[in-house]
Scaffold this motif. Structure first.
Motif, PDB file in Angstrom:
ATOM      1  N   ASP A 139       5.310   3.609  -5.638  1.00  0.00           N
ATOM      2  CA  ASP A 139       4.691   4.713  -4.906  1.00  0.00           C
ATOM      3  C   ASP A 139       3.192   4.405  -5.726  1.00  0.00           C
ATOM      4  O   ASP A 139       2.281   5.352  -5.451  1.00  0.00           O
ATOM      5  N   GLU A 180      -0.265   3.761  -4.571  1.00  0.00           N
ATOM      6  CA  GLU A 180      -1.283   3.520  -4.009  1.00  0.00           C
ATOM      7  C   GLU A 180      -2.539   2.252  -4.349  1.00  0.00           C
ATOM      8  O   GLU A 180      -3.025   1.742  -2.522  1.00  0.00           O
ATOM      9  N   LYS A 204       2.187   2.547   7.512  1.00  0.00           N
ATOM     10  CA  LYS A 204       0.725   3.550   6.352  1.00  0.00           C
ATOM     11  C   LYS A 204      -0.064   1.902   7.464  1.00  0.00           C
ATOM     12  O   LYS A 204      -1.942   2.575   6.996  1.00  0.00           O
TER      13      LYS A 204
END
Length: 374
Positions: free
Chosen positions: A53, A55, A87
């Motif tokens: 995770d 980003e 996303k």
């Protein structure tokens, strides 16, 4: 919603037009073997990085164009492509990964006139090149890979009967389809007997066949002995104009002489090939090899090849007339050996066999048969 799957044919179209690839395999695998092309941009971000995770990794990806995600067999690429899709990225993935890409073939016509058509069949992922020569409804296939349906389909499209199948040498980086293709079509299978010592496969000794006629008389295939890469290596001179050079001469170098454990001895044979056998051929002969190392070797016409004079001019070793210096340069520039090459050689000699799944596993990775010298 999930990202769309594409196959190797669709990926090839994108590669030719220009594409951004996200390869999610381990860095070592990516460094060793990846999808390349003149219009290809690629980045390697391992699959596990997306599970954290983080980003920040998404900032490395283009927001305004399609991203094709690549992995070994498709599963990891699908999961990452779905993440990208969530996303807001435009993402797709190669459905069966590098395993599928390794089995994709692209035929390109090198030349065609009233008497002869010469097709190069490019197995892009492996850098393997094979050939079909067609004249008068007959065909000769040179250095076919193991997916023989590619050649059967091509012959059917060209309305030609495969009359001869020929291997320029005993291949070490991929499994030959030569013997199987000949059996399937009733063609004669040719290879040098020195390559097949101890083999129980049926074949005709190539060294006893100085000329093969395919179709019309103008389409003659002359076998020119070119030892060096392996003792029984040959090149095939077509109509005195096209040299199917096997693994003896490449666009960017010469065939490696070390796979038989006799690098120094075979380097001497390669010297004789370059400065005696090949020396008599004019500069305008088009060299068409059995392998290539980089996408930059693909000409704008779509095939891999170069005039012999151009190769001589660009290749220092081929201008090294001193025998000892030549042998030293060749013998000491061999690089990493092809993975699994001993097992592949045994399969090609008929001393071992492999299931399709095992064959795919053995062939994974790039070819390593060329020597490249500036």
């Amino acid at each position: 919603m999930s990202a769309g799957a594409i196959n190797a044919i669709q990926l090839n179209e994108k590669v030719e037009q220009g594409v951004f690839l996200l390869d999610v395999r381990n860095p070592e695998d990516f460094a060793d073997w990846k999808i390349e092309g003149k219009e290809v941009r690629s980045i390697n971000i391992p699959y596990f990085d997306f599970l954290d995770d983080n980003e920040n990794i998404y900032g490395q990806l283009p927001a305004d164009e399609e991203i094709v995600v690549i992995c070994a067999k498709g599963g990891s690429a699908k999961m990452v492509a779905d993440l990208l899709d969530e996303k807001g990225f435009q993402a797709s993935y190669l459905e069966q990964g590098m395993q599928e890409w390794s089995q994709f073939y692209r035929p390109v016509t090198v030349m065609e006139d009233d008497n002869l058509k010469l097709i190069q069949v490019n197995r892009l992922a492996k850098g393997c090149l094979s050939y079909m020569l067609i004249s008068g409804g007959e065909a000769l296939v040179v250095d076919p890979n193991r997916h023989i349906e590619e050649y059967l389909s091509l012959a059917e499209q060209e309305d030609a009967a495969i009359k001869y199948v020929l291997d320029t040498h005993l291949h070490a980086d991929h499994i030959s389809g030569g013997h199987e293709l000949a059996e399937k079509t009733g063609a004669v299978y040719y290879i040098s007997s020195s390559e097949m010592q101890g083999s129980e496969l049926s074949y005709e000794p190539l060294e006893k066949q100085g000329m093969l006629e395919v179709g019309r008389a103008e389409a003659k295939i002359l076998a020119v002995p070119t030892p060096g890469h392996t003792p029984g290596s040959v090149s095939v001179l077509v109509n005195d104009r096209y040299l199917l050079s096997g693994d003896t001469i490449f666009v960017g170098g010469l065939g490696r002489p070390d796979l038989g454990g006799k690098a120094a001895e075979w380097a001497q044979a390669l010297y004789d090939t370059v400065f005696t056998t090949i020396a008599s051929l004019p500069d305008d002969v088009l060299v068409l090899p059995a392998h290539y190392a980089e996408a930059s070797e693909i000409r704008r016409e779509g095939y891999v090849g170069a005039p012999l004079g151009e190769i001589r001019g660009n290749n220092e070793v081929m201008r090294t007339a001193n025998r000892d210096r030549f042998a030293e340069k060749v013998a000491h520039a061999v690089g990493a050996t092809p993975p699994n090459y001993e097992e592949i050689v045994e399969i090609n000699r008929g001393a071992a066999s492999a299931s399709p799944e095992k064959a795919t596993e053995l062939e994974i990775g790039p070819n390593r048969c060329a020597l490249h010298h500036g």
